[in-house]
Design a protein around this motif. Structure first.
Motif, PDB file in Angstrom:
ATOM      1  N   VAL A  80       0.839  -1.210   0.000  1.00 40.35           N
ATOM      2  CA  VAL A  80       0.000   0.000   0.000  1.00 40.35           C
ATOM      3  C   VAL A  80       0.869   1.253   0.000  1.00 40.35           C
ATOM      4  N   MET A  81       1.933   1.263   0.809  1.00 41.70           N
ATOM      5  CA  MET A  81       2.834   2.418   0.837  1.00 41.70           C
ATOM      6  C   MET A  81       3.440   2.666  -0.542  1.00 41.70           C
ATOM      7  N   ARG A  82       3.867   1.597  -1.194  1.00 41.45           N
ATOM      8  CA  ARG A  82       4.489   1.749  -2.513  1.00 41.45           C
ATOM      9  C   ARG A  82       3.456   2.087  -3.582  1.00 41.45           C
ATOM     10  N   ARG A 116      -7.512   3.845  -9.541  1.00 42.59           N
ATOM     11  CA  ARG A 116      -6.928   3.398 -10.818  1.00 42.59           C
ATOM     12  C   ARG A 116      -5.438   3.103 -10.655  1.00 42.59           C
ATOM     13  N   ASP A 117      -4.715   4.016  -9.990  1.00 44.95           N
ATOM     14  CA  ASP A 117      -3.275   3.838  -9.827  1.00 44.95           C
ATOM     15  C   ASP A 117      -2.959   2.651  -8.923  1.00 44.95           C
ATOM     16  N   ILE A 118      -3.752   2.464  -7.858  1.00 43.59           N
ATOM     17  CA  ILE A 118      -3.549   1.298  -6.990  1.00 43.59           C
ATOM     18  C   ILE A 118      -3.835   0.014  -7.762  1.00 43.59           C
ATOM     19  N   LEU A 152       7.748   7.009   2.036  1.00 46.30           N
ATOM     20  CA  LEU A 152       6.778   5.941   1.781  1.00 46.30           C
ATOM     21  C   LEU A 152       7.486   4.609   1.531  1.00 46.30           C
ATOM     22  N   GLY A 153       8.577   4.650   0.760  1.00 47.50           N
ATOM     23  CA  GLY A 153       9.323   3.428   0.488  1.00 47.50           C
ATOM     24  C   GLY A 153       9.950   2.852   1.736  1.00 47.50           C
ATOM     25  N   CYS A 154      10.521   3.711   2.582  1.00 49.08           N
ATOM     26  CA  CYS A 154      11.144   3.230   3.822  1.00 49.08           C
ATOM     27  C   CYS A 154      10.111   2.621   4.764  1.00 49.08           C
TER      28      CYS A 154
END
Length: 329
Positions: free
Chosen positions: A65-67, A86-88, A220-222
């Motif tokens: 979800v974060m990514r 849409r992006d998710i 968000l990635g971390c």
């Protein structure tokens, strides 16, 4: 020149390849388990119940979800119309192709974007590059922090973190990347149209150079990758092998990066071998190392592929339906 395979045949080929690789890795793990004793490995796996597996899957879902939110952030930067769901959907659906060589199959997301929004390839393709670069930055930072905070080091971990970070920096510097493409073209002297498109894509990375966007993307990635490091630590505690949060995180991230360097789809084989070896060096018995590796790979990589298998048909169907509407405008 051999014509490209039709899309259904490519998907069938990729599916067969993925299943074959999964079978090879499973055979390898079963062989190790047999060599160290089935009963010991089975006893370790028996420590885990539905609640524990659900928690591990939940932490993996936090990562995804974060990514996915990061993907949405990048998509907005290139001017895509608002569309969080849409992006998710695109991000999750692309997980089905995680086990393709170099994960290039995940570029199916770019095809869905073109169909649904009409955004051309030279504008949307950098999304894939900057997303992979953001993962490398996050994992390099986590690995460096984990090595600093853990009691023990991992041979080769710092150079690997530096390589990941350096690759990410090059991949997100528009002028530098465009210069590399130009020098490569001059050295080879062929395919001018392809290199022209590559230069255009490199220049399109300027959309992501805003410091606020990059900082949020790294955060968000971390958060996402730390959730999986935490899951690995909790799993080891449940298996009676508490080696510490930061050591467990370092092993997980190092093995994931090392598996990616092998070029094997999804890092299959390389990631598992590195993880088992590092856990064994920490003093864990073979049955614990094998059980922990098998479980964490199922609840991360194969869980992602399973999610992708559920979302992919929906994303493909909706992209075709929306694509017709875009074409008829």
């Amino acid at each position: 020149m051999t014509p490209p395979l039709p899309a259904p045949r490519r998907r069938w080929r990729d599916t067969v390849l993925m299943l074959a690789l999964f079978a090879l890795v499973a055979i390898g793990l079963f062989g190790l388990a047999a060599a160290t004793g089935w009963q010991e490995t089975a006893a370790q796996l028996a420590r885990l119940g539905p609640v524990q597996i659900a928690l591990l899957l939940g932490l993996s879902l936090v990562n995804y979800v974060m990514r996915a939110l990061r993907w949405h952030l990048f998509a907005r930067r290139i001017g895509l119309p608002p569309g969080l769901l849409r992006d998710i959907r695109h991000f999750f659906g692309g997980f089905l192709m995680s086990a393709t060589p170099g994960r290039v199959g995940e570029m199916v997301r770019i095809r869905w974007i073109r169909r649904e929004t009409g955004v051309p390839l030279d504008r949307s393709a950098p999304l894939f590059l900057v997303d992979r670069a953001a993962d490398l930055v996050a994992m390099a930072l986590i690995l460096g922090a984990a090595l600093a905070l853990s009691a023990k080091g991992i041979t080769g971990a710092l150079p690997l973190a530096g390589l990941a970070l350096g690759t990410a920096v090059v991949a997100t510097r528009p002028r530098l990347l465009a210069a590399i493409v130009t020098l490569t073209y001059r050295a080879l002297g062929c395919c001018p149209r392809i290199f022209a498109k590559l230069r255009a894509m490199a220049r399109a990375l300027r959309h992501f150079s805003h410091s606020g966007v990059l900082l949020l993307a790294v955060v968000l990635g971390c958060l996402g990758w730390m959730a999986e490091g935490l899951a690995f630590h909790i799993l080891l505690v449940w298996l009676g092998a508490d080696i510490g949060l930061w050591t467990a995180t370092a092993i997980f991230v190092f093995a994931t990066l090392a598996g990616g360097l092998t070029g094997a789809p999804g890092g299959l084989g390389g990631a598992e071998a590195a993880m088992i070896a590092l856990l064994t060096l920490e003093g864990l018995p073979p049955e614990t190392s094998i059980a922990a590796t098998a479980v964490i790979r199922v609840t991360t990589l194969w869980f992602a592929i399973g999610l992708g298998a559920m979302v992919f048909p929906v994303a493909e169907r909706m992209s075709k339906r929306t694509g017709h509407a875009v074409e008829n405008r």
